[in-house]
Design an enzyme around this catalytic site. Structure first.
Site, short mmCIF file in Angstrom:
data_model
loop_
_atom_site.label_atom_id
_atom_site.label_comp_id
_atom_site.label_asym_id
_atom_site.label_seq_id
_atom_site.Cartn_x
_atom_site.Cartn_y
_atom_site.Cartn_z
N GLU A 49 12.72 -14.17 -13.32
CA GLU A 49 13.39 -15.08 -12.40
C GLU A 49 12.73 -16.45 -12.49
OE1 GLU A 49 13.53 -13.69 -8.40
OE2 GLU A 49 14.41 -11.75 -8.93
N ASP A 60 12.00 -18.14 1.31
CA ASP A 60 10.67 -18.11 0.69
C ASP A 60 9.55 -18.26 1.72
OD1 ASP A 60 11.78 -17.86 -1.83
OD2 ASP A 60 11.99 -20.02 -2.05
#
EC number: 4.2.1.20
Length: 268
Positions: A49, A60
């Site tokens: 990724e 995140d």
């Protein structure tokens, strides 16, 4: 065949689970990201990724937020991240690349330029955590036209949407192991095994799990019930801790090997 499909087919034949690291592109700089990609590949990574740094990353945790801040100071854009895939390929990488981005950078770039970039730079998959299934029809259709998989996230709280998300998945279904943002965890959502089994009942594509997985024991646990395991914050933290070495030409190799060794012990 899409490179992600090829990777899972190979691993299924070998009886193995995919290790899917996440990196924030441009942390600490693009040249180092390319070197780290090569190190992760040699350590056994199967799919990668490529995280697009973003100033408001809803999914995140603090480790990846700090990495995004460092990359943004270097003006790393979504276009830079795509170009990094090509540069890594030219450097010898054969990994399937997944672009992990938020929807706003896609809109800012423009759909035509975005999909042209994916094709030009050999991106095999997309993860857009703030794009819900109900609003993904246009982008998913465009992705399918160019052979790129739009990989959906599904959480234990998705409830009645789990079946719809899983049935429409391409590439793999990304199961979120726990509620909240990314980050290393000692424990996961209670009933995670039942959740994974529920997802598998509704799809024929591979099922991977991520969010919070940070050590070999956790990788082994989920390898028994999933086709892939995503490790993000733990690797980004390794990069963060190695930055003083990476920025010292005399000790740069030591920093790269430190990151490589961490990923290699996840894969063993």
């Amino acid at each position: 065949m899409n490179l992600i499909d090829q990777a899972f087919e190979r691993l299924k034949h070998e009886g193995k689970t995919a290790l899917i690291p996440f990196l924030t592109v441009g942390d600490p700089d693009v040249d180092t990201t390319i070197e780290i990609i090569r190190q992760l590949e040699s350590a056994g990574a199967d799919i990668l990724e490529l995280g697009v740094p973003y100033s408001d990353p809803l999914a995140d945790g603090p480790v990846i937020q700090r990495a995004s801040e460092r990359a943004l100071k270097r003006q790393i854009s979504i276009r830079t991240c795509m170009e990094t895939a090509s540069l890594a390929r030219a450097a010898g990488s054969s990994l399937p690349f997944i672009l992990f981005t938020y929807y706003n950078p896609v809109l800012q770039m423009g759909m035509d330029a975005f999909f042209a970039g994916l094709q030009e730079h050999g991106i095999s998959g997309l993860i857009i955590p703030d794009l819900p299934l109900e609003e993904a029809e246009e982008l998913g259709g465009r992705a399918a036209e160019v052979g790129v998989h739009l990989i959906p996230l599904v959480a234990p709280t998705s409830e009645q949407r789990i079946e719809r998300i899983a049935r429409q998945a391409r590439g793999f279904v990304y199961c979120v192991s726990s509620l909240g943002v990314t980050g290393e965890r000692a424990s996961f959502f209670e009933g995670i095994e039942g959740f994974i089994a529920q997802v598998k009942r509704h799809t024929d594509v591979p099922v991977a799990i991520g969010f919070g997985i940070s050590n070999r024991e956790q990788v082994v646990r989920f390898s028994d019930i999933c086709d892939g395991v995503v490790v993000g914050s733990a690797i980004v933290r390794q990069v963060e801790e190695a930055i003083p070495l990476l920025e010292d030409s005399a000790r740069r190799e030591e920093g790269l090997l430190q990151i490589r060794d961490f990923v290699a012990q996840l894969k063993q």
